[in-house]
Each structure stands twice: as structure tokens, then as C-alpha cells.
Design a protein around this motif. Structure first.
Motif, PDB file in Angstrom:
ATOM      1  N   UNK A 508       0.871  -1.172   0.000  1.00 43.15           N
ATOM      2  CA  UNK A 508       0.000   0.000   0.000  1.00 43.15           C
ATOM      3  C   UNK A 508       0.909   1.224   0.000  1.00 43.15           C
ATOM      4  N   UNK A 509       0.841   2.006  -1.066  1.00 38.96           N
ATOM      5  CA  UNK A 509       1.710   3.172  -1.238  1.00 38.96           C
ATOM      6  C   UNK A 509       0.907   4.440  -0.988  1.00 38.96           C
ATOM      7  N   UNK A 510       1.425   5.276  -0.107  1.00 37.27           N
ATOM      8  CA  UNK A 510       0.776   6.551   0.185  1.00 37.27           C
ATOM      9  C   UNK A 510       1.714   7.683  -0.224  1.00 37.27           C
ATOM     10  N   UNK A 511       1.248   8.514  -1.168  1.00 38.42           N
ATOM     11  CA  UNK A 511       2.027   9.630  -1.688  1.00 38.42           C
ATOM     12  C   UNK A 511       1.489  10.950  -1.149  1.00 38.42           C
ATOM     13  N   UNK A 512       2.351  11.937  -1.078  1.00 39.02           N
ATOM     14  CA  UNK A 512       1.918  13.280  -0.711  1.00 39.02           C
ATOM     15  C   UNK A 512       1.105  13.867  -1.855  1.00 39.02           C
ATOM     16  N   UNK A 513       0.018  14.529  -1.523  1.00 37.81           N
ATOM     17  CA  UNK A 513      -0.802  15.164  -2.545  1.00 37.81           C
ATOM     18  C   UNK A 513      -0.145  16.467  -2.984  1.00 37.81           C
ATOM     19  N   UNK A 514       0.116  16.650  -4.284  1.00 35.03           N
ATOM     20  CA  UNK A 514       0.692  17.927  -4.741  1.00 35.03           C
ATOM     21  C   UNK A 514      -0.264  19.071  -4.451  1.00 35.03           C
ATOM     22  N   UNK A 515       0.276  20.189  -4.062  1.00 36.30           N
ATOM     23  CA  UNK A 515      -0.562  21.352  -3.776  1.00 36.30           C
ATOM     24  C   UNK A 515      -1.067  21.941  -5.083  1.00 36.30           C
ATOM     25  N   UNK A 526      -4.736  18.327 -13.286  1.00 37.36           N
ATOM     26  CA  UNK A 526      -3.825  17.742 -12.324  1.00 37.36           C
ATOM     27  C   UNK A 526      -4.576  16.934 -11.271  1.00 37.36           C
ATOM     28  N   UNK A 527      -4.102  17.017 -10.045  1.00 39.75           N
ATOM     29  CA  UNK A 527      -4.710  16.299  -8.931  1.00 39.75           C
ATOM     30  C   UNK A 527      -5.445  17.275  -8.020  1.00 39.75           C
ATOM     31  N   UNK A 528      -6.104  18.258  -8.632  1.00 37.23           N
ATOM     32  CA  UNK A 528      -6.846  19.238  -7.841  1.00 37.23           C
ATOM     33  C   UNK A 528      -8.044  18.588  -7.166  1.00 37.23           C
ATOM     34  N   UNK A 529      -8.750  17.716  -7.897  1.00 38.29           N
ATOM     35  CA  UNK A 529      -9.925  17.044  -7.351  1.00 38.29           C
ATOM     36  C   UNK A 529      -9.925  15.602  -7.818  1.00 38.29           C
ATOM     37  N   UNK A 556     -10.083  14.901  -0.258  1.00 41.80           N
ATOM     38  CA  UNK A 556     -10.311  15.332   1.115  1.00 41.80           C
ATOM     39  C   UNK A 556      -9.445  14.618   2.131  1.00 41.80           C
ATOM     40  N   UNK A 557      -8.868  13.465   1.758  1.00 34.77           N
ATOM     41  CA  UNK A 557      -8.002  12.742   2.681  1.00 34.77           C
ATOM     42  C   UNK A 557      -6.619  13.383   2.790  1.00 34.77           C
ATOM     43  N   UNK A 558      -6.247  14.196   1.791  1.00 36.13           N
ATOM     44  CA  UNK A 558      -4.976  14.897   1.857  1.00 36.13           C
ATOM     45  C   UNK A 558      -3.790  14.108   1.361  1.00 36.13           C
ATOM     46  N   UNK A 559      -4.012  12.917   0.802  1.00 38.94           N
ATOM     47  CA  UNK A 559      -2.917  12.117   0.267  1.00 38.94           C
ATOM     48  C   UNK A 559      -3.422  11.303  -0.906  1.00 38.94           C
ATOM     49  N   UNK A 560      -2.503  10.695  -1.636  1.00 39.70           N
ATOM     50  CA  UNK A 560      -2.812   9.857  -2.788  1.00 39.70           C
ATOM     51  C   UNK A 560      -2.360   8.443  -2.459  1.00 39.70           C
ATOM     52  N   UNK A 619     -13.710   4.095  -0.279  1.00 40.85           N
ATOM     53  CA  UNK A 619     -15.133   4.381  -0.061  1.00 40.85           C
ATOM     54  C   UNK A 619     -15.472   4.350   1.433  1.00 40.85           C
ATOM     55  N   UNK A 620     -14.929   3.353   2.135  1.00 44.29           N
ATOM     56  CA  UNK A 620     -15.214   3.232   3.566  1.00 44.29           C
ATOM     57  C   UNK A 620     -14.601   4.400   4.322  1.00 44.29           C
ATOM     58  N   UNK A 621     -13.371   4.745   3.997  1.00 40.85           N
ATOM     59  CA  UNK A 621     -12.705   5.870   4.659  1.00 40.85           C
ATOM     60  C   UNK A 621     -13.519   7.153   4.483  1.00 40.85           C
ATOM     61  N   UNK A 622     -14.119   7.312   3.312  1.00 43.92           N
ATOM     62  CA  UNK A 622     -14.885   8.525   3.029  1.00 43.92           C
ATOM     63  C   UNK A 622     -16.329   8.482   3.516  1.00 43.92           C
TER      64      UNK A 622
END
Length: 735
Positions: A508-515, A526-529, A556-560, A619-622
């Protein structure tokens, strides 16, 4: 300069502005109608008295909401079923249905987004901007024409169209400025360009631990007039740690359900108050008379658009064209393109250039606009057809098969069909196959047998070009350079490893969401939404062909986050599984609207195996509203590849996951996810009868087994997975 500023927005956006104005004018009738129809609370009535009346007649009450029109609506559960009704505040009894007006809902969707999602919202914002520019420049032009501001209503001379255009403009322009300016404000708020997001109160860390205090006895509700109520969401009486959530015109806060104490409170910010006023001015909700006036002024827009068109003697033209595209009526070769993401148009451009260089007159058009009568000199048709989702038509090909079926006879010019897809998906080139089959059934002559291009392969395309050249009687060399999508750099934050013991390394890879930049927020680039279930394209080093992974997170989770299983010899999966925190990859977003958690409160049945749990976990997290979510998850061994094990336990504690059923395929008694479904067949069937929606993610064999199991489970009720899918209650993301 002023005339140009007025002319070009009017020419380009006339249809859009007219559509928005007419739908807005129609919508302006509903706030007034709702105000007249809704029972109004008597003066001095408090929320305590109102909620006490409603609770007394509605056991299982969950929420009370007051609309700006004064309409009171309540939601409750009865016999396990969600119920709602408009309430008479004088009695607390039902006064009518709370179901939304279908016409109003349809008009709202049209007015807000043209039924095109975020792209439509951006188009509507552009229409509002055009209307504001037209209004501003029009004011200057009218003032110039009548000889200054003091002569604003001076008598006009000239042609009827010109007089009518100006007469309407100088009466309606105030309303149009107000409507367009408030629309732009609301669009900016929707795309998070304004600091007016909802400020939620902090959920209390400590509560009394008691339950059962009557709503009518809560001091904060006794002091609150009904006219200031927004909503009151009631705590779960079976959960002593839960609290009531109160929203008012001044702010929101949590109330202890045991003693009525205000546990936390957040007042509305000045930005939120201002946005509330803007929304009232634009929609007329809370100001019905103003809404009717604005709607009346908006009716002048189509008349001004028509008279403006007559004055300017111009026509709108906004169709994208390939350079050197031959006219449809004179082309000997017609390329019909069915594309979803745009890559197939690139292949069409390469083929167009090669055929043109070989001396052919070539016209390129979307499959959706197919009409043989437009091509009287066509000697051949070539369809370049991608496949969307589970064999569906891509966006630029929608309606093609219907148009073909409606023809009295097929064209005499032969057809060649070239499909584009990915062999890793079960519906590989399924739409191209459907086109070829429909053409054969119609008796359309065949120029070439159906051929396919796998993963945008230039080699497959070149080989097919050789076959096409032989059919045309001259060599044809197709050298295609795939267009590499614009990517962003993602930096790895963390990784969680599983599956080594069962020879299936998974991470499971978690990346920082680009601003995102303001422009990306506005345009959605981009990854705006993004939402869980959308696809993240990864470009592996040494390849121009991306690999797609389902997102396990939303913006809304703040990460990818994605889930990757290392495939033997897999270029992309191998590189991803070797990443360490701090490493980066090039990625892009591809929306996947066909596999997103549906909105609403109906139960949700999630079924997945292996890495298919990725989007389901998202889906569950959200699930912040705690709708009933039931997860069926298949793995190899519980102690090796139970992905998201700790997260799922935590989400169950939070109420985001109602129930988890797991199955292990390795061990003394192999058990698959479809076996888990059969084990709980009665509950699954009951949930689906109650309106549950089913979402399946994983390998194609697993998906086939799930469909077979559900067919058995649902047969007594006369339901099938195919029927659920037709109703929009069954979705698959299969690889």
C-alpha cells in the motif's frame, strides 16, 4: 474595444447564456411556490417546542431541517426504513412529501452543470463570466448610444431588432449583473477558491455519558427561535458517546444528549455569512420576491441573444478541427473516431496525415455524429473505436450504434474497424467488436477484418497500417508517437508491505498530494480534485504507456494512495514495489465516474479480493455520514495479506463500516469471497431488496464468481446482477 468586448462573448456564448438564463428563470418560481405551500411556524416558536412536537409523533427521529422558505422537514427511521416528510410546525405532524420535485431537480442539474459534472460547472461559470462582461460592456454601449447616463431611458430610433435589443437591456441589466456576479461567487466557492468552507465544531472529547434528555428540555433549544434554525441532527440514543449537532444562522455546535449542555461551538465566519447572502440573492431562497424579479429579467436574455445575432450577422462556430481536414462532402476517406480520454484522436491524426500524403481526401469526425448522407463521395469508412468501462461506447461515439440501426441500408463504401484497448481488462476492445458485429448484421461491406491495438502500441498500429495499405493498393507507413500525458511528481510518504509469505508481494503506497494551483482548482486539472475509485496513471521509466491503478483515497483525505501487487516481469509494478519513502514517480489522474461510491443513505455492499480492496477502502474511509456499508473481502491468508486490517477495525469502531466478512483461499478449508456471499445469502438478499447498491473490484475470475453467486442469491426475488446494473445499482472495476 468596448464593442469587441460585447460582440465576441455574445457570439461565442449566446447559446450557453440563453440556456442558463431560461433555466434560472424557471428555477426562480420554486422558492416562491415553496414559501406559499410550506406551513409556517408561529411567531415565538422555539426549536425546543418544535423538536419536542416532532419527536413525540416520529419515533426514531434523526434530523430536523429548516429551509430558507420556512419549510420544516424531518427524517426518521420506521421499521428499519428511512422516512422523511414536510412537517406542520404547529402540530409536529406530517404535512406533505419531502421528496424533491423531479422537474426542479432536473432544472437545477441543467443550470448548475449542464449534466456534465465539473466540466459543466466550469462551463456554467464561463457563461456567468460572459454574461457579466456582456452586461458591463452593454451598459457602456447603451450610455454611449443615448448620449450619457442622464438619458438612459431616452427614446430610441433605428431598426426594430436594435431597439428591442437595447430596450430590454437597459431594463434587465441590473438583474443580470446581480445574477452573473453572484453566480461567479458561488462557482468560486464550489471550486474552493474562496475561504468560505464550512467550519465544523470539534467533536467533544468528553460527554456526560448519559442519554435520554428530552429535546424540549434542552436550554440551548429553548432559547433558539425556529427562524434561526438550520438543522438539528440527533445523536444515536444507543451510543452514549454521541452528541446532537445543531446548525443555526449564527454557527454550529454539539449538544450533550444526556444533560443538554453545549459541548462545543463554532460561529460562522464573515466569509460564510457573505456567501450565505450571495446564495440568497442568486437563488431567491429566503427572498422569493427578489428571485421572481431576477427570473423575469433573465427572460430577456434569449430575446437579446436573437436580436444581437441579427445585428451582428454572425454564427457561432466552436468545433475543434484537425489541421487540413477535408470537407465532409468531398472526402473519399472518412475516419470516424470513438475516444474517451483523447488518445484515439492522436492515432486518427497520424492516419489522417499518412492518407493525405498518399493522395487521399480525408475527413475526420466523431462517431457520434455519423451520417452517411454527409459523405456522398466516400469510397471507404474507417472507425477507430476505443472502449469505455465494461464494453460501453466512449464519449465521442455515443449513439453511433443507434444511428447505424436506424439506417434503411448500410453504406456501399466498405468499412474497416480498428479497436483500441488494454488486454489486461476483460472488456478488451468490446465496443469495437460490437461495432464490427453491428456492421456485419447491417450488411455493411468489409474493407478489412476487425483489428486491435493493445495499450496504444505503435507497433500494432503500424502493422494494421500495412494491411490497410495493401487493401488500398499502395504502401502506407504509419509512424505514431504516443502523446505522453502531462504528469505531476508524487513523493512517497509511506508504504505497508504484505503477501511475501504467499509469494504475492503487495504494497500500500501513500504519496503526498501535490498542492494544486488556483488554476488547477478552477479547471480541475492535475490532482486538484479526485475521488476514491478514480484512476492514477503511472508512467514507468523506459515506457510511454501508462499503467492505471484505482485510487484508495479522495482529495479530502490529503494524500494519494494506491495498492500494488508485484507482477512477474511487471515493469511498472516492479518499479512501484521497489520505491522507498522519499522516492518519486510521475503520475496523472484519469477520472472514473463509472466506479464511484454513490451518494445517499441506502446500504452499500462492497465486494473485493486482493488489491481490489483499494478503492473499496477509499469508499469506507470517506463514509463520514456512516451509511450502512458491508464489506466482503477475499485474501489468500489472513496472517499474510489481510490488507487494511487495522484500518478496517478502526473504521468499524467509528461506524464507517457496518460489517466485515472475509474469506481465505489458502488453508485447510479454502474459502473464496463468493463463498462468503453464499454464506450470508439471506442478509445480502435482504439488503438488496432494501435498495442496497453493489460494487465489485478485483480480478475477472473473482468478478465472474461473484456474479454467479449473486445470481443464485437473487433468483428467488426475481433479480439478477444484470438487472441491478441496468438500474445503476451494480458497478464493477475488473482487471
Amino acid at each position: 474595444m468596448t464593442r469587441a468586448l460585447h460582440r465576441w462573448p455574445g457570439l461565442v456564448a449566446a447559446l450557453l447564456v440563453t440556456l442558463l438564463a431560461l433555466s434560472g428563470a424557471a428555477l426562480s418560481l420554486f422558492p416562491a411556490a415553496e414559501r406559499l405551500a410550506a406551513p409556517q411556524a408561529e411567531a415565538g416558536l422555539t426549536v425546543a417546542e418544535l423538536s419536542g412536537r416532532i419527536a413525540a409523533s416520529h419515533p426514531g427521529l434523526e434530523q430536523i431541517r429548516r429551509a430558507p422558505s420556512g419549510r420544516i422537514t424531518a427524517w426518521w427511521f420506521a421499521d428499519g426504513q428511512p422516512q422523511s416528510a414536510v412537517i406542520d410546525p404547529a402540530t409536529g405532524l406530517d404535512a406533505g412529501s419531502a421528496d424533491p420535485n423531479p422537474l426542479q431537480r432536473w432544472l437545477t442539474g441543467l443550470h448548475r452543470s449542464l449534466f456534465l459534472g465539473d466540466a459543466g460547472r466550469m462551463a456554467a461559470a464561463a457563461g456567468a463570466a460572459a454574461m457579466l462582461l456582456l452586461s458591463g460592456s452593454g451598459i457602456l454601449l447603451v450610455a454611449r448610444r443615448v448620449g450619457g447616463w442622464r438619458h438612459w431611458f431616452a427614446r430610441l430610433r433605428g431598426p426594430l431588432s436594435g431597439r428591442l435589443h437595447v430596450e430590454i437591456a437597459r431594463v434587465a441589466v441590473v438583474g443580470l449583473v446581480l445574477s452573473s456576479a453572484t453566480a461567479l461567487w458561488m462557482s468560486a466557492s464550489t471550486f474552493e477558491l474562496l475561504p468560505d468552507g464550512a467550519s465544523a465544531p470539534v467533536f467533544p472529547a468528553e460527554v456526560s455519558g448519559a442519554t435520554g434528555m428530552q429535546l424540549a428540555a434542552i436550554p440551548a433549544l429553548q432559547a433558539l427561535p425556529v427562524a434561526e434554525l438550520g438543522s438539528l441532527s440527533l445523536a444515536d440514543p444507543a451510543d452514549a458517546t454521541d452528541a446532537h449537532l445543531l446548525k443555526t444562522s449564527a454557527g454550529s455546535g454539539y449538544l450533550d444528549q444526556g444533560n443538554g449542555e453545549m459541548l462545543s461551538w463554532v460561529a460562522l465566519s464573515p466569509w460564510q455569512r457573505l456567501s450565505g447572502i450571495v446564495k440568497m440573492l442568486h437563488t431567491g431562497r429566503g427572498a422569493a420576491v427578489l428571485g421572481l424579479l431576477l427570473g423575469l429579467m433573465a427572460l430577456g436574455v434569449p430575446v437579446m441573444a436573437a436580436t444581437g445575432g441579427v445585428l451582428w450577422l454572425a454564427a457561432r462556430r466552436a468545433r475543434p478541427r484537425i489541421r487540413g481536414n477535408a470537407p465532409a462532402a468531398r472526402a473519399d476517406t472518412v475516419l470516424l473516431v470513438g475516444s474517451e480520454g483523447g488518445t484515439t484522436w492522436g492515432f486518427a491524426a497520424t492516419l489522417h496525415a499518412a492518407l493525405t500524403a498518399a493522395g487521399h481526401s480525408v475527413h475526420v469526425a466523431p462517431m457520434a455524429g455519423f451520417d452517411p448522407a454527409r459523405h456522398p463521395q466516400a469510397a471507404r469508412f474507417i472507425a477507430l473505436a476505443a472502449t469505455y468501462g465494461d464494453g460501453a461506447a466512449p464519449s465521442s461515439a455515443k449513439g453511433f450504434l443507434d444511428r447505424l440501426a436506424q439506417l434503411e441500408r448500410a453504406p456501399e463504401a466498405p468499412l474497416a474497424v480498428l479497436g483500441f484497448g488494454d488486454r489486461g481488462f476483460p472488456a478488451y476492445c468490446a465496443y469495437a467488436e460490437a461495432v464490427a458485429e453491428a456492421a456485419r448484421a447491417k450488411g455493411w461491406p468489409q474493407l478489412l477484418p476487425l483489428a486491435t491495438v493493445d495499450r496504444q502500441s505503435p507497433q500494432d498500429f503500424a502493422r494494421w497500417g500495412c494491411d490497410l495499405g495493401q487493401a488500398l493498393g499502395r504502401p502506407l507507413e504509419l509512424v505514431h508517437q504516443p502523446v505522453v500525458p502531462r504528469t505531476e511528481t508524487l513523493r512517497l510518504l509511506s508504504r505497508r508491505d504484505y503477501g511475501a509469505e504467499v509469494q504475492a508481494p503487495t504494497v500500500i503506497l501513500r504519496f503526498a498530494r501535490p498542492r494544486p494551483t488556483p488554476w488547477q482548482r478552477l479547471t480541475g486539472q492535475g490532482l486538484a480534485r479526485y475521488r476514491a475509485g478514480d484512476l492514477l496513471g503511472i508512467l514507468p521509466e523506459g515506457s510511454a504507456v501508462p499503467r492505471l491503478y484505482s485510487l484508495a483515497s479522495g482529495a479530502g483525505d490529503g494524500f494519494v494512495e494506491i495498492v500494488v501487487r508485484k507482477q512477474p516481469g511487471g515493469l511498472c509494478s516492479g518499479q512501484l514495489c521497489d520505491l522507498a519513502p522519499g522516492d518519486s514517480v510521475a503520475a496523472f489522474l484519469r477520472p472514473n465516474p463509472g466506479f464511484r461510491a454513490p451518494r445517499g443513505r441506502s446500504p452499500l455492499i462492497l465486494i473485493g479480493a486482493g488489491t481490489g480492496i483499494g478503492p473499496l477502502a477509499g469508499f469506507i474511509r470517506g463514509n463520514r455520514r456512516r451509511r450502512p456499508v458491508h464489506l466482503f473481502f477475499g485474501m489468500r491468508k489472513e496472517d499474510s495479506d489481510f490488507l487494511y486490517r487495522e484500518d478496517l477495525a478502526y473504521w468499524q469502531e467509528q461506524g464507517r463500516l457496518a460489517r466485515l466478512s472475509s474469506a481465505q483461499s489458502r488453508g485447510p478449508q479454502p474459502h473464496y469471497v463468493q463463498d462468503a456471499l453464499r454464506r450470508d445469502a439471506a442478509e445480502v438478499a435482504a439488503l438488496i431488496r432494501q435498495g442496497a447498491q453493489v460494487m465489485v473490484c478485483g480480478g475477472r475470475d473473482m468478478a465472474a464468481g461473484v456474479r454467479a453467486a449473486l445470481a443464485e442469491i437473487l433468483a428467488p426475488a426475481g433479480l439478477t446482477p444484470a438487472l441491478l446494473k441496468a438500474e445503476g445499482r451494480y458497478a464493477e472495476d475488473v482487471f
